[in-house]
Design a protein around this motif. Structure first.
Motif, PDB file in Angstrom:
ATOM      1  N   PHE A 241      -6.985  -1.569   7.436  1.00 15.82           N
ATOM      2  CA  PHE A 241      -5.716  -2.074   7.943  1.00 15.82           C
ATOM      3  C   PHE A 241      -5.960  -3.349   8.745  1.00 15.82           C
ATOM      4  O   PHE A 241      -6.739  -3.346   9.697  1.00 15.82           O
ATOM      5  CB  PHE A 241      -5.033  -1.050   8.865  1.00 15.82           C
ATOM      6  CG  PHE A 241      -4.820   0.276   8.226  1.00 15.82           C
ATOM      7  CD1 PHE A 241      -3.993   0.410   7.132  1.00 15.82           C
ATOM      8  CD2 PHE A 241      -5.458   1.406   8.715  1.00 15.82           C
ATOM      9  CE1 PHE A 241      -3.809   1.630   6.542  1.00 15.82           C
ATOM     10  CE2 PHE A 241      -5.274   2.639   8.122  1.00 15.82           C
ATOM     11  CZ  PHE A 241      -4.441   2.753   7.029  1.00 15.82           C
ATOM     12  N   SER A 242      -5.269  -4.425   8.370  1.00 13.07           N
ATOM     13  CA  SER A 242      -5.266  -5.661   9.148  1.00 13.07           C
ATOM     14  C   SER A 242      -3.905  -6.309   8.977  1.00 13.07           C
ATOM     15  O   SER A 242      -3.059  -5.828   8.221  1.00 13.07           O
ATOM     16  CB  SER A 242      -6.386  -6.606   8.701  1.00 13.07           C
ATOM     17  OG  SER A 242      -6.099  -7.160   7.428  1.00 13.07           O
ATOM     18  N   ASN A 243      -3.690  -7.409   9.638  1.00  8.28           N
ATOM     19  CA  ASN A 243      -2.401  -8.087   9.537  1.00  8.28           C
ATOM     20  C   ASN A 243      -2.167  -8.670   8.152  1.00  8.28           C
ATOM     21  O   ASN A 243      -1.024  -8.811   7.708  1.00  8.28           O
ATOM     22  CB  ASN A 243      -2.305  -9.199  10.578  1.00  8.28           C
ATOM     23  CG  ASN A 243      -2.240  -8.664  11.987  1.00  8.28           C
ATOM     24  OD1 ASN A 243      -1.761  -7.556  12.219  1.00  8.28           O
ATOM     25  ND2 ASN A 243      -2.730  -9.434  12.942  1.00  8.28           N
ATOM     26  N   ASP A 244      -3.234  -9.014   7.440  1.00  9.87           N
ATOM     27  CA  ASP A 244      -3.097  -9.687   6.154  1.00  9.87           C
ATOM     28  C   ASP A 244      -3.492  -8.827   4.964  1.00  9.87           C
ATOM     29  O   ASP A 244      -3.283  -9.236   3.818  1.00  9.87           O
ATOM     30  CB  ASP A 244      -3.945 -10.970   6.136  1.00  9.87           C
ATOM     31  CG  ASP A 244      -3.445 -11.993   7.131  1.00  9.87           C
ATOM     32  OD1 ASP A 244      -2.217 -12.101   7.294  1.00  9.87           O
ATOM     33  OD2 ASP A 244      -4.277 -12.673   7.753  1.00  9.87           O
ATOM     34  N   ALA A 245      -4.067  -7.672   5.198  1.00 10.74           N
ATOM     35  CA  ALA A 245      -4.489  -6.821   4.077  1.00 10.74           C
ATOM     36  C   ALA A 245      -4.478  -5.370   4.512  1.00 10.74           C
ATOM     37  O   ALA A 245      -4.853  -5.044   5.641  1.00 10.74           O
ATOM     38  CB  ALA A 245      -5.882  -7.226   3.597  1.00 10.74           C
ATOM     39  N   LYS A 246      -4.050  -4.507   3.597  1.00  9.41           N
ATOM     40  CA  LYS A 246      -4.017  -3.071   3.857  1.00  9.41           C
ATOM     41  C   LYS A 246      -4.420  -2.363   2.564  1.00  9.41           C
ATOM     42  O   LYS A 246      -3.902  -2.676   1.494  1.00  9.41           O
ATOM     43  CB  LYS A 246      -2.625  -2.617   4.308  1.00  9.41           C
ATOM     44  CG  LYS A 246      -2.161  -3.281   5.607  1.00  9.41           C
ATOM     45  CD  LYS A 246      -0.748  -2.898   5.956  1.00  9.41           C
ATOM     46  CE  LYS A 246      -0.341  -3.472   7.309  1.00  9.41           C
ATOM     47  NZ  LYS A 246      -0.336  -4.944   7.333  1.00  9.41           N
ATOM     48  N   ALA A 247      -5.340  -1.420   2.693  1.00 14.01           N
ATOM     49  CA  ALA A 247      -5.835  -0.715   1.516  1.00 14.01           C
ATOM     50  C   ALA A 247      -6.124   0.738   1.866  1.00 14.01           C
ATOM     51  O   ALA A 247      -6.519   1.046   2.989  1.00 14.01           O
ATOM     52  CB  ALA A 247      -7.101  -1.385   0.972  1.00 14.01           C
ATOM     53  N   SER A 248      -5.918   1.602   0.882  1.00 13.95           N
ATOM     54  CA  SER A 248      -6.211   3.018   1.061  1.00 13.95           C
ATOM     55  C   SER A 248      -6.548   3.623  -0.293  1.00 13.95           C
ATOM     56  O   SER A 248      -5.898   3.313  -1.302  1.00 13.95           O
ATOM     57  CB  SER A 248      -5.007   3.743   1.673  1.00 13.95           C
ATOM     58  OG  SER A 248      -5.244   5.138   1.720  1.00 13.95           O
ATOM     59  N   VAL A 249      -7.571   4.462  -0.303  1.00 14.46           N
ATOM     60  CA  VAL A 249      -7.935   5.217  -1.508  1.00 14.46           C
ATOM     61  C   VAL A 249      -8.194   6.660  -1.095  1.00 14.46           C
ATOM     62  O   VAL A 249      -9.001   6.914  -0.198  1.00 14.46           O
ATOM     63  CB  VAL A 249      -9.182   4.634  -2.204  1.00 14.46           C
ATOM     64  CG1 VAL A 249      -9.519   5.474  -3.434  1.00 14.46           C
ATOM     65  CG2 VAL A 249      -8.965   3.187  -2.592  1.00 14.46           C
TER      66      VAL A 249
END
Length: 677
Positions: A241-249
């Motif tokens: 999680f960041s201000n410019d990118a979010k990822a989850s698997v």
């Protein structure tokens, strides 16, 4: 009586040459013995030099030896960090020193050491050292080592430490290091959750989760579970999680011994802002069967999944409009085959929207263009690709008559194109539609607004601009007159009424004319009380159709009560007529009845209005206990014939434990990145 407090600058002039530092001394008693060359400060001593502040019961300066000794209740403050010790020995000439029996706190790290030896300006070697996120004299969990090093405000490092829970050694590491430059506490790096329990269809179960937080943005979890007669399950999760990118698997697999099948799920999600205009986003849902979550993800919000959605999109957005290029797939569960099948595939969809803008004379125009290449079932068991394009254009203008009355006419035109008919045969077809609406808003009183809207849509014949009057609906797709009433009673109550009349005609059947009469009431007498009521009344035939009530009282982090009831008349529905005169109820309450104990209970039931029976659909009981360094919880859950009870035990991820902050973070994560949970 206290004596006068003295302020010295290097013990007046004679000692300036001895000490090369400017020192401020504040004490109840201050004495200089010229024969021994010793200065003694006694009682509430405060010593300040070179950004350091030392507090002690007694301090002595040996002028000739250039040595300072401090004893009793010693506290050193430096760069926002605090050290507590029994004594200090410091040599000003070589800037060396020793701090004995130290307790230090820095960035939620608590350190205890028998001795700290100053190596240079900011670095100390430490002997017989413990570090922990527990602030007790005897911490619940800690790392212990014979040797270590601490750089003030930057980093603490232990060599060959052993991790203890209480007095029990758990494991050994060659080195442990932790940054002190802000951030969360020591144990937030590694967290272990242990959840023993019992399920109705598997027996004894044990859930294990090991989480490692690399930094404030990245974390990973490993799951290893035992489900009794169902077997062993394992999985993992990665989050960024960041201000410019979010990822989850999230992925999980179990070879279910009770069914003899492999059961699994994989759910990736990704969003990335490329710059101030462009972003990309993707999501996928893969699961072996629709009931997977009923057994292996009980916290899932969609426990039975009949449809899976996966997509990837790139979006450009600015002040003028929005462009999105999208690929999307829907998979639907087929009970006859016991598997998911692709029922819709869009590759690609291009959607451009031009935001409403004023052009001239106060007229606002807007535009939308959509292209689709869809693979789906257009007729029975007939799947094929079909290209389509649609665009729409509209003009609107507000006319204000005084301060109470506003008219807004809107004119629109749309064009649709298809390359095939619904049988899959090549058949290029253009379909034109004309739309118009007139919306009026009247401020009847200071607390009441009336909104009357007329809208109609006409369809032209295929490959023609003339209205298809030969069709059964005379080419009129919609012809509706609606009325909405808004009432604002005081500052706490809002009432909305809605009713519409269908003017559409058809050669084959008579459309239903009157819509249900809808009444909505929102009542908020206090900031912690919200009541929502919605009632629908059928007008043809005249009957009470449905009633919904939701009441929320309290604050989630203190005490709360939620109550909901929904009644629907199913008399005329052949599929649900057996449910006539039933009410679905939800009830939930929770409270922190002490600062360390929390109770939550939620229940969902269905009951007949005559109280001849009440069916329990679901209930859940949760009890939480704050154990300072640990979280201990018990959950008992029943859903239909399935029930389970399990305990949850894990280390806290930060000290002190901030319930509100953790809950807000979880809510935001769940809302954005885990819509399935």
């Amino acid at each position: 009586m206290k004596k006068k407090i003295f302020l010295f600058f290097i013990f007046l002039l004679f000692s300036t040459a001895v000490f090369a530092y400017e020192v401020d001394i504040n004490a109840d008693n201050l004495v200089y013995d010229q024969n021994s060359g010793k200065i003694s400060a006694d009682g509430n001593v405060i010593l300040v030099w070179k950004g350091k502040k030392v507090k002690a019961d007694y301090v002595e300066f040996l002028v000739d030896k250039k040595v300072m000794n401090a004893y009793g209740g010693v506290k050193i403050e430096e760069d926002g960090n605090a050290f507590f010790a029994d004594s200090i020995n410091y040599n000003f000439s070589d800037e060396s020193g020793e701090i004995k029996n130290t307790f230090a706190a820095s960035s939620s790290i608590f350190m205890r050491a028998e001795a700290m030896l100053r190596q240079d300006k900011d670095t100390y070697s430490v002997n017989s050292v413990k570090i922990s996120n527990c602030d007790l004299d005897h911490p619940h969990t800690y790392f212990k080592a014979k040797k270590g090093k601490i750089t003030i405000g930057k980093r603490v490092t232990l060599y060959n430490p052993i991790f203890y829970i209480g007095k029990i050694p758990i494991f050994y590491l060659p080195i442990v290091t932790k940054s002190l430059e802000g951030g969360s506490g020591f144990s937030s790096k590694l967290n272990y959750k242990f959840e023993p329990g019992y399920t109705s269809d598997g027996g004894v179960s044990i859930k294990n989760t090991l989480e490692y937080r690399f930094n404030n943005k990245t974390s990973a979890s490993a799951l290893f579970d035992y489900y009794g007669s169902r077997g062993w399950g394992y999985g993992g999760q990665f989050d960024y999680f960041s201000n410019d990118a979010k990822a989850s698997v999230f992925a999980y697999h179990i070879e279910d011994l009770s069914t003899g099948t492999d059961r699994w799920t994989v759910r990736p999600y990704y969003w990335h802002r490329l710059d101030d205009k462009w972003s990309i986003q993707s999501q996928a849902e893969f699961v072996s069967d629709k009931s997977f979550n009923n057994y292996y993800n009980q916290n899932d919000w969609n426990r039975v999944m009949n449809t899976l959605e996966s997509y990837a999109a790139i979006t450009r957005q600015d002040q003028n409009g929005n462009l999105m290029i999208l690929a999307r797939r829907f998979d639907t569960y087929d009970p006859s085959k016991g598997d998911f099948e692709t029922t819709s595939l869009t590759l690609p969809q291009v959607n451009f929207t031009y935001y409403p803008k004023k052009i001239f004379w106060g007229i606002t125009n807007s535009f939308n263009l959509v292209y689709n290449n869809d693979y789906r079932e257009y007729s029975l068991d007939n799947f094929f690709y079909k290209n389509s394009t649609a665009f729409s254009y509209s003009l609107a203008k507000d006319f204000k008559f005084g301060r109470r009355f506003t008219l807004k006419p809107t004119l629109g035109f749309s064009e649709e194109w298809y390359d095939k008919n619904d049988s899959g045969e090549i058949d290029h077809m253009f379909l034109s539609k004309y739309s118009a609406s007139l919306n009026s808003r009247f401020r009847a009183t200071s607390w009441m607004d009336w909104n009357i809207n007329y809208s109609a849509t006409a369809r032209a014949g295929r490959n023609s601009l003339q209205i298809d009057s030969a069709a059964n609906d005379y080419g009129i797709e919609s012809n509706l007159l609606s009325y909405t009433n808004y009432m604002y009673i005081g500052n706490r109550t809002t009432v909305r009424n809605f009713l519409s009349y269908n003017l559409k005609e058809d050669r084959l059947f008579t459309p239903q004319k009157w819509s249900p009469f809808v009444t909505e009431i929102i009542y908020t007498p206090k900031y912690f009380i919200t009541t929502y009521l919605r009632q629908t009344q059928m007008l043809e035939p005249f009957k009470f159709n449905s009633l919904q009530l939701d009441v929320r009282v309290g604050e989630l982090e203190k005490i709360y009560l939620n109550f909901g009831a929904f009644y629907q008349n199913y008399d005329d529905d052949p599929y649900y007529s057996y449910r006539t005169r039933e009410v679905d109820n939800t009830l939930g309450f929770g409270l922190w009845f002490t600062p360390k104990w929390r109770l939550d209970y939620n229940i969902k039931t269905t009951a007949k209005l005559d109280f001849t029976y009440i069916r329990m659909n679901e209930h859940e009981f949760r009890l939480y206990r704050d154990l300072h360094c640990y979280n201990l919880g018990v959950t008992w859950r029943i859903r239909g014939v399935y029930h389970e009870v399990f305990f949850k035990f894990d280390l806290k991820t930060n000290m002190p434990f901030d319930r509100k902050a953790v809950l807000e973070e979880q809510r935001e994560d769940e809302r954005i990145f885990y819509p399935w949970r």
